[in-house]
Design an enzyme around this catalytic site. Structure first.
Site, mmCIF file in Angstrom:
data_model
loop_
_atom_site.group_PDB
_atom_site.id
_atom_site.type_symbol
_atom_site.label_atom_id
_atom_site.label_comp_id
_atom_site.label_asym_id
_atom_site.label_seq_id
_atom_site.Cartn_x
_atom_site.Cartn_y
_atom_site.Cartn_z
ATOM 1 N N SER A 159 53.059 44.768 31.284
ATOM 2 C CA SER A 159 53.490 45.973 30.897
ATOM 3 C C SER A 159 53.676 46.623 29.655
ATOM 4 O O SER A 159 52.585 46.178 28.660
ATOM 5 C CB SER A 159 55.089 46.037 31.782
ATOM 6 O OG SER A 159 55.496 47.429 31.855
ATOM 7 N N ASP A 360 50.003 48.785 41.817
ATOM 8 C CA ASP A 360 50.848 49.134 40.544
ATOM 9 C C ASP A 360 50.541 50.798 40.647
ATOM 10 O O ASP A 360 49.367 50.990 40.765
ATOM 11 C CB ASP A 360 50.519 48.290 39.348
ATOM 12 C CG ASP A 360 51.434 48.658 38.243
ATOM 13 O OD1 ASP A 360 52.326 49.319 38.701
ATOM 14 O OD2 ASP A 360 50.949 48.226 37.255
ATOM 15 N N HIS A 420 52.875 45.589 40.016
ATOM 16 C CA HIS A 420 53.185 45.556 38.642
ATOM 17 C C HIS A 420 53.619 44.151 38.097
ATOM 18 O O HIS A 420 52.887 43.577 37.142
ATOM 19 C CB HIS A 420 54.148 46.457 38.161
ATOM 20 C CG HIS A 420 54.301 46.747 36.713
ATOM 21 N ND1 HIS A 420 53.244 47.578 35.798
ATOM 22 C CD2 HIS A 420 55.232 46.497 35.712
ATOM 23 C CE1 HIS A 420 53.648 47.475 34.712
ATOM 24 N NE2 HIS A 420 54.845 47.028 34.675
#
Length: 441
Positions: A159, A360, A420
């Protein structure tokens, strides 16, 4: 200035929490410490030496894991929810990265996790400061633990951690060339990474539409909100762009009945993460993207048994207690891209890997592919000509778990059935990918 650290067997963790009735202690050892990276800015790291039955830690790579947010804790979430040897119930994780590498978790930027600041004016406000702070920590680490100077060192990230990892990698490459940091830097891996925020936001609508999570009207609404973000970025109004990004997420929530940005096959059932009228966007985004990394059970673990085990956390420091401030101070930098940094890394010959989860949304694969196709790296035409290679899921023989392409010093992994947080969703596949990147298979 570094404070006194601690080294112990993982057995000590079980002694600390023997009241929970756990048994079968893991073997191996750990180390942890604080480094004062700037006056009043204290960064915490936690190292697990590789625990492999087939090789000693000297023969295995060192992996540093950087969490997202900014404000998400690697020593907490990355460790106990994703790749560390124990889960949040302090039970051995079947698939973990310490099986194949020494793993270094760092709580960064300062104020994240167990890291802390003494005063407000020392929070990081951009990735340049984040990278500078990390270089101070790494210099201390490789000086104090000289046994790791020759071991291949890889940075893995997730991320927003990927945005920081790119900037850190470039500064580390320069520092090694200048002789100010001694380490064997072997490459950086950018997982579901916030490298080009605009490319992510601009592909939310098309991605949701093609997966039947938006109708025509919803697509129009999401695209319109995304275009407002684009306009702000083009005007270099990055603080405004961050606020409009938050608005776009609310439009997505409203039109999808609360799709989970971290895995589109699930839906946000917790009203605490959904937008509410009149709420400050910083507070909202902290709940959306930092709150999920600081769940109650994890917070109780970190501020209870783990804090006691570590023994060096100042009394006035609470794990995650400064997370909102970390995010707030970085808000003006949040929507700035770092694609140019990735280009510089590739041109300098640094090994760069991009990996992304199929499910994601917050950093969707479509958006990742968009910025990759704009790289100025001379090897891109050769990479684009490749046909991807399937990888079989180690936990499901004969089932495709991922695809990948690799050309010169660049690789891209498409991880199937993962959102994610890839190691949480597809642990065995993530471990295999890590071994491939670190050239163990």
């Amino acid at each position: 200035m570094a404070t006194r650290g601690a080294v112990s067997s993982l057995l000590l963790l079980f002694i600390t929490i023997v009241c929970k009735g756990l048994s079968s202690p893991l073997q191996g050892k750990e180390a942890w410490n604080y480094v004062e990276v700037r006056d009043g800015a204290h960064m915490f790291w936690w190292l697990y030496y590789a625990d492999s039955q087939s090789a000693g830690y000297q023969d295995l790579p060192l992996v540093m894991w950087l969490q997202g947010g900014p404000g998400g804790s690697g020593t907490g979430f990355g460790n106990f929810e994703e790749i560390g040897p124990l889960n949040r119930d302090l039970k051995p994780r079947k698939t973990h990265w310490v099986q194949a590498a020494s793993v270094l978790f760092v709580d960064n930027p300062v104020g994240t996790g167990f890291s802390y600041t003494d005063r407000p004016d020392v929070y990081a406000t951009d990735v340049a400061t984040v990278a500078s702070d990390m270089l101070v920590l790494l210099k201390h680490f490789f000086t104090e633990r000289a046994e790791f100077q020759s071991i291949p060192f890889h940075i893995f990230s997730e991320s927003y951690g990927g945005k920081m990892a790119a900037a850190i990698s470039l500064e580390l490459t320069k520092a090694i060339a200048q002789g100010t940091v001694k380490c064997n830097f072997a490459g950086v891996a950018l997982g579901d990474s916030w490298i080009s925020p605009l490319d992510s936001v601009m592909t939310w609508g098309p991605y949701l539409y093609t997966t039947s999570l938006l109708d025509d009207n919803g697509l129009v609404g999401v695209n319109a909100a995304a275009e407002a973000v684009m306009h702000a970025i083009h005007q270099e109004q990055f603080q405004k762009a961050t606020e409009l990004w938050s608005v776009t997420e609310s439009v997505v929530e409203q039109n999808t009945n609360g799709v989970n940005f971290y895995n589109i096959l699930t839906q946000e059932e917790d009203e605490k993460v959904l937008s509410s009228a009149g709420e400050n966007y910083i507070a909202l985004q902290t709940r959306r993207h930092i709150g999920r990394l600081h769940g109650q059970s994890l917070s109780e673990l970190m501020n209870g048994p783990i804090r006691k085990k570590l023994g060096i956390i100042p009394q006035n420091v609470t794990w995650g207690g400064q997370a909102e401030e970390v995010f707030s101070y970085m808000a003006g930098d949040f929507m700035k891209p770092v694609v140019d940094i990735v280009d510089q890394l590739l041109t300098a010959g640094v090994n760069v890997t991009v990996y992304n989860g199929q499910l994601d949304l917050i950093v969707d694969t479509m958006g990742q592919e968009r910025w990759v196709k704009r790289l100025k790296w001379e090897g891109l035409p050769g990479f684009n000509k490749l046909i991807w290679t399937p990888l079989y899921d180690p936990s499901s023989p004969g089932i495709t778990g991922a695809f990948y392409k690799m050309y010169k010093n660049f690789a891209f992994y498409w991880i199937l059935k993962a959102g994610h947080m890839i190691p949480s969703d597809q642990g065995p596949m993530a471990l295999q990918m890590m071994k491939m990147i670190t050239q163990q298979v």
